[in-house]
Design an enzyme around this catalytic site. Structure first.
Site, PDB file in Angstrom:
ATOM      1  N   ASN A  43      -3.395   6.192  -0.682  1.00 49.80           N
ATOM      2  CA  ASN A  43      -2.865   6.542   1.032  1.00 49.80           C
ATOM      3  C   ASN A  43      -2.066   7.898   0.903  1.00 49.80           C
ATOM      4  O   ASN A  43      -1.673   8.250   2.066  1.00 49.80           O
ATOM      5  CB  ASN A  43      -2.035   5.181   1.088  1.00 49.80           C
TER       6      ASN A  43
ATOM      7  N   HIS B 284      -2.553  -2.922  -6.182  1.00 51.79           N
ATOM      8  CA  HIS B 284      -3.128  -2.437  -4.675  1.00 51.79           C
ATOM      9  C   HIS B 284      -4.606  -2.528  -4.481  1.00 51.79           C
ATOM     10  O   HIS B 284      -5.370  -1.677  -5.064  1.00 51.79           O
ATOM     11  CB  HIS B 284      -2.752  -1.185  -4.331  1.00 51.79           C
TER      12      HIS B 284
ATOM     13  N   SER C 126       0.989  -1.305   0.196  1.00 50.53           N
ATOM     14  CA  SER C 126      -0.108   0.106   0.060  1.00 50.53           C
ATOM     15  C   SER C 126       0.762   1.374  -0.182  1.00 50.53           C
ATOM     16  O   SER C 126       0.341   2.171   0.091  1.00 50.53           O
ATOM     17  CB  SER C 126      -1.094   0.065   1.319  1.00 50.53           C
TER      18      SER C 126
ATOM     19  N   GLU D 176      -5.595   0.125  -7.323  1.00 50.19           N
ATOM     20  CA  GLU D 176      -4.530   0.815  -8.071  1.00 50.19           C
ATOM     21  C   GLU D 176      -3.551  -0.168  -8.686  1.00 50.19           C
ATOM     22  O   GLU D 176      -2.961  -1.102  -8.015  1.00 50.19           O
ATOM     23  CB  GLU D 176      -3.735   1.559  -6.893  1.00 50.19           C
TER      24      GLU D 176
END
Length: 291
Positions: free
Chosen positions: A190, A139, A118, A151
């Site tokens: 993130n 991800h 991540s 992702e």
């Protein structure tokens, strides 16, 4: 379509990835170091499939077929016939490197490795393998069966063929929506989400608002479905800290410095929902703020 998919890690992310891959029709081989987490993962997958049956999104036959396609074990040799192996271990770079060292001798030459990291550099992880051209960031977000987004992160050496196969895997095989991210710490979600969570923890730490006030303000003031402290507990405070440490170290910017209160909670083992206590106490019928 990838017909045989390996999943390394039977935790919250790994079992979700195994779940959706099995539903897509692939044979799934899920590995963990012990039998207990594998048994727990199979039980959780079965429960989550039951919820889908109850919502009429799949049939009972679909559930039974998906479960029958999942194999479990602790020996990397089980991945010898996999087209794709998805690494979904704890967000710890050295651990991931060790996993790749153990995995590589058992793979076919044409097998692709995907990492569910991540935040960690895909390029750097790929450089620790024998196939950086057949290595890609894929991800998933938690909970994997429910979250539509994946992702896709191309490392510096990722080939165009590998990139396209991973994008097709997410979009066409799993039915997800793809966002393409450059290989920078935290990627897209993130990079934006964790600083917000960290700022919410600083807001609590500095006494600006209580746990309840902060989460209520963000839910009603910004229409977020979960407040940032609720969300941190759901993600896992150890995972939040690991991602923030990557952002802080790799981007060398003080704005990503983890809040000391987050560090203290992790040191105490108060990791959120998975341990029963974080910014909320989950031991009763309703979560109660711990501060």
């Amino acid at each position: 379509m990838f017909k045989t998919i390996g999943v390394i890690g039977a935790g919250q992310m790994g079992n979700g990835i195994a779940h959706i891959c099995a539903l897509s029709g692939a044979v799934v081989k899920m590995l963990d170091v012990d039998k207990a987490p594998l048994d727990e993962a199979l039980n959780l997958i079965s429960q989550n499939l039951d919820r889908q049956v109850d919502r009429d999104s799949i049939s009972p036959e679909d559930k039974d077929a998906a479960l029958s396609r999942i194999e479990t074990g602790s020996d990397y040799a089980m991945f010898s016939d996999c087209d794709l192996v998805v690494e979904s271990a704890t967000e710890n770079e050295e651990l991931k490197r060790e996993i790749f060292r153990d995995l590589i001798p058992h793979l076919r030459d044409d097998a692709i490795i995907a990492t569910n990291t991540s935040s960690i550099s895909v390029t750097r992880l790929a450089a620790n393998t024998d196939r950086p051209d057949r290595f890609c960031g894929v991800h998933f977000l938690k909970p994997v069966p429910a979250m539509r987004l994946v992702e896709i992160i191309r490392g510096l050496a990722t080939s165009e063929d590998t990139f396209e196969k991973c994008r097709d895997f997410a979009e066409k095989q799993l039915g997800k929506t793809v966002a393409i991210s450059e290989d920078f710490p935290g990627f897209i979600v993130n990079r934006i989400l964790l600083p917000m969570v960290n700022e919410a923890i600083y807001t609590l730490y500095e006494g600006v608002g209580t746990v309840t006030a902060i989460d209520t303000a963000m839910k009603l003031g910004t229409k977020h479905p979960l407040g940032p402290l609720e969300l941190a507990d759901f993600i896992g405070l150890d995972t939040c800290l690991a991602i923030l440490n990557v952002l802080h170290t790799d981007l060398a910017d003080a704005k990503y410095r983890p809040c000391p209160l987050l560090v203290k909670y992790v040191e105490a083992g108060w990791l959120g929902v998975k341990t029963g206590r974080g910014f909320y106490d989950y031991s009763g019928d309703q979560p109660r703020p711990t501060r």
